[in-house]
Design a protein around this motif. Structure first.
Motif, PDB file in Angstrom:
ATOM      1  N   ASP A  20       0.655  -1.035   0.483  1.00 54.90           N
ATOM      2  CA  ASP A  20       0.106   0.368   0.107  1.00 54.90           C
ATOM      3  C   ASP A  20       1.154   0.736   0.315  1.00 54.90           C
ATOM      4  OD1 ASP A  20      -2.100   1.992  -0.130  1.00 54.90           O
ATOM      5  OD2 ASP A  20      -2.501   1.392   2.377  1.00 54.90           O
ATOM      6  N   THR A  21       1.289   1.665  -1.062  1.00 48.98           N
ATOM      7  CA  THR A  21       1.691   2.737  -1.093  1.00 48.98           C
ATOM      8  C   THR A  21       1.103   3.852  -2.492  1.00 48.98           C
ATOM      9  OG1 THR A  21       3.252   2.032  -3.684  1.00 48.98           O
ATOM     10  CG2 THR A  21       4.151   1.548  -1.338  1.00 48.98           C
ATOM     11  N   GLU A  22       1.547   5.046  -2.252  1.00 49.95           N
ATOM     12  CA  GLU A  22       1.294   6.003  -3.324  1.00 49.95           C
ATOM     13  C   GLU A  22       0.941   5.592  -4.331  1.00 49.95           C
ATOM     14  OE1 GLU A  22      -1.435   8.349  -2.335  1.00 49.95           O
ATOM     15  OE2 GLU A  22      -0.684   7.977   0.204  1.00 49.95           O
ATOM     16  N   GLU A  23       2.174   4.601  -4.963  1.00 53.04           N
ATOM     17  CA  GLU A  23       2.463   4.727  -6.166  1.00 53.04           C
ATOM     18  C   GLU A  23       1.695   3.623  -7.031  1.00 53.04           C
ATOM     19  OE1 GLU A  23       6.537   3.101  -8.522  1.00 53.04           O
ATOM     20  OE2 GLU A  23       6.615   3.954  -7.252  1.00 53.04           O
ATOM     21  N   ASN A  24       1.725   2.212  -5.922  1.00 51.64           N
ATOM     22  CA  ASN A  24       0.840   1.719  -6.087  1.00 51.64           C
ATOM     23  C   ASN A  24      -0.684   2.131  -6.075  1.00 51.64           C
ATOM     24  OD1 ASN A  24       2.434   0.220  -6.551  1.00 51.64           O
ATOM     25  ND2 ASN A  24       3.014  -0.297  -4.526  1.00 51.64           N
ATOM     26  N   ARG A  25      -1.635   2.840  -5.519  1.00 49.09           N
ATOM     27  CA  ARG A  25      -2.923   3.026  -5.113  1.00 49.09           C
ATOM     28  C   ARG A  25      -2.976   3.171  -6.644  1.00 49.09           C
ATOM     29  NH1 ARG A  25      -4.519   5.831   0.403  1.00 49.09           N
ATOM     30  NH2 ARG A  25      -3.986   4.306   1.337  1.00 49.09           N
ATOM     31  N   ALA A  26      -1.840   5.022  -7.524  1.00 46.83           N
ATOM     32  CA  ALA A  26      -2.122   5.548  -8.997  1.00 46.83           C
ATOM     33  C   ALA A  26      -2.117   4.297 -10.053  1.00 46.83           C
ATOM     34  CB  ALA A  26      -1.069   6.206  -8.785  1.00 46.83           C
ATOM     35  N   ARG A  27      -1.320   3.362  -9.280  1.00 48.43           N
ATOM     36  CA  ARG A  27      -1.243   2.296 -10.524  1.00 48.43           C
ATOM     37  C   ARG A  27      -2.859   1.356 -10.521  1.00 48.43           C
ATOM     38  NH1 ARG A  27       1.858  -3.055  -9.033  1.00 48.43           N
ATOM     39  NH2 ARG A  27       0.395  -5.413 -10.454  1.00 48.43           N
ATOM     40  N   LEU A  28      -3.245   1.071  -9.018  1.00 42.29           N
ATOM     41  CA  LEU A  28      -4.534   1.118  -9.069  1.00 42.29           C
ATOM     42  C   LEU A  28      -5.557   2.032  -9.153  1.00 42.29           C
ATOM     43  CD1 LEU A  28      -3.737  -1.252  -5.802  1.00 42.29           C
ATOM     44  CD2 LEU A  28      -4.306  -2.372  -8.142  1.00 42.29           C
ATOM     45  N   ALA A  29      -5.860   2.588 -10.125  1.00 47.11           N
ATOM     46  CA  ALA A  29      -6.151   3.501 -10.826  1.00 47.11           C
ATOM     47  C   ALA A  29      -6.923   4.627  -8.444  1.00 47.11           C
ATOM     48  CB  ALA A  29      -7.678   2.850 -11.672  1.00 47.11           C
ATOM     49  N   GLY A  30      -6.323   4.160  -8.275  1.00 41.74           N
ATOM     50  CA  GLY A  30      -6.926   5.846  -7.671  1.00 41.74           C
ATOM     51  C   GLY A  30      -7.145   4.216  -6.720  1.00 41.74           C
ATOM     52  N   LEU A  31      -7.346   3.120  -6.382  1.00 41.76           N
ATOM     53  CA  LEU A  31      -8.484   2.377  -6.090  1.00 41.76           C
ATOM     54  C   LEU A  31      -8.364   2.548  -3.927  1.00 41.76           C
ATOM     55  CD1 LEU A  31     -10.895  -0.422  -4.599  1.00 41.76           C
ATOM     56  CD2 LEU A  31      -8.568  -1.242  -6.104  1.00 41.76           C
ATOM     57  N   GLN A  32      -9.089   2.923  -2.943  1.00 38.50           N
ATOM     58  CA  GLN A  32      -8.683   2.719  -1.425  1.00 38.50           C
ATOM     59  C   GLN A  32      -8.575   1.886  -0.728  1.00 38.50           C
ATOM     60  OE1 GLN A  32      -7.033   6.268  -0.487  1.00 38.50           O
ATOM     61  NE2 GLN A  32      -7.105   6.123  -2.786  1.00 38.50           N
ATOM     62  N   PRO A  33      -8.081   2.184   0.217  1.00 40.16           N
ATOM     63  CA  PRO A  33      -8.178   0.660   1.114  1.00 40.16           C
ATOM     64  C   PRO A  33      -9.420   0.218   1.754  1.00 40.16           C
ATOM     65  CG  PRO A  33      -6.316   1.765   1.871  1.00 40.16           C
ATOM     66  CD  PRO A  33      -7.178   2.861   1.041  1.00 40.16           C
TER      67      PRO A  33
END
Length: 759
Positions: A20-33
């Motif tokens: 769970d990093t900002e970079e990976n959230r961006a990769r997941l189209a901003g999917l939030q926890p």
């Protein structure tokens, strides 16, 4: 073997772990926890059982419940006093804890007859003694994918069979019997990612101990749900999975759940319940609040040294550093025992540079599985445990397992080797079966190795020790003359015979009245079965005397109320209370009773100071803060412990204090949710104080002015006052988060009062 992540993680398609990093959230189209949390198996099961409209504040109704004969009498008695009419869901009463306790004459069987009469009257399921240990029966007959089960035993865990199960104190079961709910904040979920394939000589206890050793002390999964995923699951048979799963209790997690597959489907088919299966796995994207990665191929045979399942070493490491490790275990163990008259020794077990143990036990819900016992029998086959001090016993977890072991020849292998084969019984897990000699060391594939779990009594100058190990290494040690031996040192092939479940055993003996109770029938009371004594509502103010002060890092429920032979008195609150803290602080009961005399005087309309003259000096100090109304100020006892409540779900750890006039605990932290819930349900304040120097000491008095209003008004901080050294010392306390119902229960004085007053 085991690694822990420092952040939350996303699990993609059940396989790929993404930090769970900002970079990976961006990769997941901003999917939030928060959105991805809904993809866990745990979330979906909790959602299906939640009766509130708020998934952050859960109100759970369970599908079924279970209790054994140490707890069910008290539960039925509490529910009966609160208005019980029938068991609204399947409730299984097993008889696997008191079945061999040879104390108290007819007491144990009287309790069993009470249980059978309760099943007949209220519509329950009654499993007679020696038929099955509680969790074996629940796996075999009551588990189902997506189901939730509540049990009054801490090892209520059926996650490997797709069932989220929770072990709690008896009052939480009472709530379900009365149609109420289990109210908790939505727990965090930790992924346990299994990969690789274990060595055939490495068993489930080895994997479990490797995990416990990594997560217990740091609280990584405390009060959370452990969700088992990963391709390694497919490399474990169902018994193996259950063996790991049942030990998750020792991590202090709330519950567990596993992804299911064709092996689980086969399990339900074998047990004649094919409809209980459905595939369970996380959604394509699921978020976890932490990650435990276990490479099964690297797990070695493990040992948990006295006196906790988290005191873990590989057997290889222990054997290589034997003297150093044993001396450290002796040092820490002596501090934990806190018994100057006990000479706790393990180094005397070193013989010719090797550790020689005295006993081996394979038993219960953890050890007594079909797979464990077949593998152990293969190791023992054609060999002998010898005719010296070393002794060995095995306890199959249920009669169906026992029968199959007879049919496939495993029982013959055990008996020919010299091992004693016994019926289904939980005693070796809590000190009521196969008690070794004073000074002995027992290796056991059971669930716990707390002090006195092997049956010794430190207060009577008796001490023995338990180390936890896997069945395979116990068998390897047995055939090696009692010298500690990892199973990986042996060249052995395992037959892995197929299991055939014989349902007729239960059909012939188990009484099932679910939904067909007869309210006209009477309960059968033995002379030792007693009602709960009357308990007072919380008063406006409280004066508490500190009657025990415990500074161990963790205090177990076994130390608060011993297991073992005291089990015979579980159905008599007053008699059982005589054993409270008996092995930790023998003076506790006498001190609490002296304070209780003052409260009894108050309730009789008399001045408590006349009964307890020492109270006058403290009251004089307290009246500089607020006038003390002798009739509106409760007088009781309190204990301080750094972190109380690890271990058993037994409510008696709290109720015995209440019966003796306890109004509260003060702690830096509570080890488990279930112990804190037990305090609340018995009307006791679960007070918290910050870690550091205490403003009071044992035998001091503490004043809690306006405590009732503080509970009613949800005060963040309570200002307390200690009469310490002739001076008044103010200090802050907190209650932690309480639900509205929990506050009402505390105000009413206990769960019984709350439900009786709100019929």
């Amino acid at each position: 073997m085991v690694t822990l992540s420092k952040t939350g993680v996303y699990l993609m398609n059940g396989r790929e772990v993404v930090a769970d990093t900002e970079e990976n959230r961006a990769r997941l189209a901003g999917l939030q926890p928060e959105q991805a949390r809904q993809g866990t198996m745990a979330y979906r099961i909790l959602e299906a059982h939640n009766t509130s409209s708020n998934m952050d504040k859960l109100k759970i109704k369970f599908d079924a419940m279970t209790s054994h004969d140490i707890t069910y009498v008290g539960i039925v008695q509490t529910a009966r006093a609160s208005g019980l009419e029938k068991f609204p869901i399947p409730y299984v009463l097993t008889n696997c804890h008191n079945s061999l306790c040879a104390v108290g004459g007819t007491i144990n069987e009287d309790d069993h007859m009470f249980g059978l009469s309760a099943a007949k009257k209220y519509g329950g399921i009654y499993v007679p003694a020696h038929q099955a240990v509680i969790h074996s029966y629940m796996r075999e007959m009551m588990s189902a994918c997506g189901r939730m089960i509540l049990g009054s035993d801490s090892h209520t865990r059926y996650g490997a069979l797709g069932t989220m199960a929770v072990g709690e104190g008896g009052p939480e079961l009472v709530k379900q019997l009365l149609g109420k709910t289990y109210d908790i904040n939505r727990p965090e979920v930790i992924a346990v990612y299994l990969t690789g394939k274990p060595d055939p000589r490495v068993g489930p206890q080895d994997v479990a101990l490797a995990i416990i050793g990594e997560v217990f002390k740091n609280g990584y999964v405390k009060n959370k749900v452990m969700e088992f995923v990963g391709d390694g699951i497919a490399n474990l048979n169902v018994d193996y999975r259950c063996g790991i799963d049942v030990m998750t209790t020792e991590t202090t997690c709330l519950s567990s759940i596993w992804a299911t597959d064709s092996a689980v489907q086969d399990y339900f088919e074998i047990h004649g319940r094919p409809d209980a299966y459905r595939e369970m796995r996380p959604a394509d994207v699921a978020y976890y609040d932490g990650l435990i990665t276990v490479d099964l191929s690297t797990v070695e045979p493990m040992i948990a040294m006295p006196f906790h399942p988290s005191n873990t070493y590989t057997i290889r490491e222990l054997n290589a550093n034997l003297g150093d490790i044993l001396r450290e275990v002796e040092r820490v163990g002596a501090q934990q025992l806190d018994a100057p008259n006990i000479d706790f020794k393990l180094t005397d077990k070193i013989v010719d540079g090797r550790l020689k143990v005295d006993q081996g036990i394979i038993a219960g819900c953890a050890g007594g599985t079909f797979d464990n016992l077949c593998d152990a029998a293969d190791i023992l086959s054609g060999r002998s445990i010898g005719s010296d001090e070393f002794a060995m016993s095995v306890y199959p977890g249920s009669q169906p397992i026992y029968l199959e072991l007879v049919r496939n020849g495993s029982i013959a292998k055990f008996m020919e080797a010299g091992a004693a084969v016994k019926t289904a019984f939980c005693g070796p897990c809590f000190g009521a079966g196969d008690v070794p000699a004073n000074g002995a060391l027992s290796i056991r594939h059971t669930t716990r190795n707390f002090p006195s779990r092997e049956g010794s009594k430190p207060g009577n100058n008796q001490i023995a020790s338990v180390a936890l190990m896997d069945a395979r290494s116990i068998a390897a040690t047995a055939v090696n003359g009692g010298f500690l031996t990892p199973a990986t040192d042996l060249d052995v092939s395992f037959g892995k015979p197929a299991y055939h479940f014989d349902r007729a055993i239960y059909q012939n003996r188990v009484h099932d009245s679910y939904a067909h109770g007869n309210p006209m029938l009477d309960l059968k009371f033995g002379p030792n079965i007693a009602d709960w004594p009357a308990m007072s509502a919380l008063t406006d103010d409280l004066i508490l005397k500190v009657v025990s002060e415990i500074h161990d890092p963790v205090t177990t429920t076994d130390e608060l109320i011993p297991s073992g032979e005291t089990s015979s008195y579980r159905s008599n609150p007053l008699k059982l209370a005589e054993f409270a803290l008996s092995r930790k602080d023998p003076a506790y009961v006498g001190r609490a009773k002296e304070v209780q005399k003052a409260e009894h005087a108050r309730l009789a309309g008399q001045d408590p100071k006349a009964t307890l003259p020492e109270l006058a000096e403290a009251v004089a100090l307290f009246e500089t803060v607020k006038p003390v109304d002798a009739l509106r100020t409760g007088v009781g006892s309190v204990i301080f412990a750094v972190k109380p409540g690890d271990g058993s779900a037994r409510e008696q750890a709290a109720s015995c204090q209440k019966v003796l006039g306890g109004w509260a605990n003060i702690a830096n932290e509570y080890a488990t949710k279930r112990y804190r819930s037990n305090l609340i349900n018995w009307g006791m304040l679960p007070l918290l104080i910050e870690e550091g120097a205490l403003p009071f000491q044992n035998l001091d008095y503490i004043f809690l002015p306006g405590i009732r209003r503080a509970v009613e008004e949800k005060a963040d901080t309570i200002t307390a006052y200690a009469a310490h050294g002739g001076e008044l010392v103010p200090f802050p306390l907190t209650l932690g988060q309480l639900t509205d119902d929990e506050r009402r229960i505390i105000l009413a004085g206990c769960l019984i009062n709350f439900y009786r007053d709100n019929k």
